[in-house]
Design a protein around this motif. Structure first.
Motif, PDB file in Angstrom:
ATOM      1  N   THR A 199      -5.572   1.907   0.823  1.00 14.12           N
ATOM      2  CA  THR A 199      -5.497   0.533   0.332  1.00 14.12           C
ATOM      3  C   THR A 199      -6.325  -0.364   1.243  1.00 14.12           C
ATOM      4  N   THR A 246      -5.750  -0.083  -4.268  1.00 14.16           N
ATOM      5  CA  THR A 246      -5.349   1.215  -3.732  1.00 14.16           C
ATOM      6  C   THR A 246      -6.136   2.271  -4.485  1.00 14.16           C
ATOM      7  N   GLY A 261       0.793  -1.218   0.000  1.00 14.03           N
ATOM      8  CA  GLY A 261       0.000   0.000   0.000  1.00 14.03           C
ATOM      9  C   GLY A 261       0.829   1.274   0.000  1.00 14.03           C
ATOM     10  N   ASP A 303      -3.850   8.228  -0.454  1.00 16.65           N
ATOM     11  CA  ASP A 303      -4.033   6.912  -1.062  1.00 16.65           C
ATOM     12  C   ASP A 303      -4.481   5.954   0.024  1.00 16.65           C
TER      13      ASP A 303
END
Length: 183
Positions: free
Chosen positions: A101, A135, A59, A99
């Motif tokens: 994940t 992700t 991730g 971001d």
């Protein structure tokens, strides 16, 4: 002759603008946190949480590690950035991006981003449905949501950012994970 000079002036102007855009950073292009083994932020205060967390390469979208948060399945608001130094960063940025994940075992996962501070009460920036085993780049428009104006117009003595999670995984475990990076 006049047209050639006008063309050269326009070309020179375009080249100058292109060079300036290449050299100058984009508004809001600041890495707030990369989670390289700690909870630090470029704004000064560190993220706070009582959630179990670890640093993982899975991730990671910036640097070597991301932060994996272990949390309950219900509304979990225990990952916070809190401090007056955050307000000027919000006031000078157009986007808040990260971001997220989610493991392949996820049946569903949601992320909510909440901000509040001097001049702005508890305000949620949408619900982000995060797909299983992927992700996802999450982006909040600070201008459209009123965060930028509130941060610029308030006394900037305090500002808070909350990342809130909820979801469920296959087998219905009581604790699940969401990984965050590149805020």
């Amino acid at each position: 002759m006049m047209h050639r000079c006008k063309f050269l002036a326009q070309a020179w102007g375009a080249a100058f603008v292109a060079a300036a855009c290449y050299v100058l950073p984009a508004n809001g292009d600041t890495l707030l946190s990369g989670f390289e083994g700690d909870l630090s932020s470029s704004a000064g205060p560190a993220w706070s949480t009582s959630l179990t967390h670890s640093y993982t390469a899975a991730g990671a979208t910036q640097g070597a590690t991301a932060i994996q948060l272990t949390h309950g399945t219900g509304w979990t608001q225990n990952f916070t950035l809190d401090g007056g130094a955050v307000a000027p960063l919000v006031a000078s940025s157009d986007k808040f991006m990260l971001d997220a994940t989610v493991p392949a075992s996820s049946e569903w996962r949601q992320l909510f981003i909440v901000m509040q501070g001097a001049g702005l009460g508890w305000t949620t920036a949408g619900q982000f449905d995060l797909p299983s085993g992927a992700t996802t780049a999450v982006s909040v428009d600070l201008v459209a949501n009123g965060f930028k104006a509130a941060a610029a117009g308030g006394d900037q003595s305090w500002w808070q950012v909350y990342l809130i999670f909820q979801g469920g995984d296959a087998g219905a475990p009581s604790q699940i994970t969401t990984t965050i990076d590149n805020i």
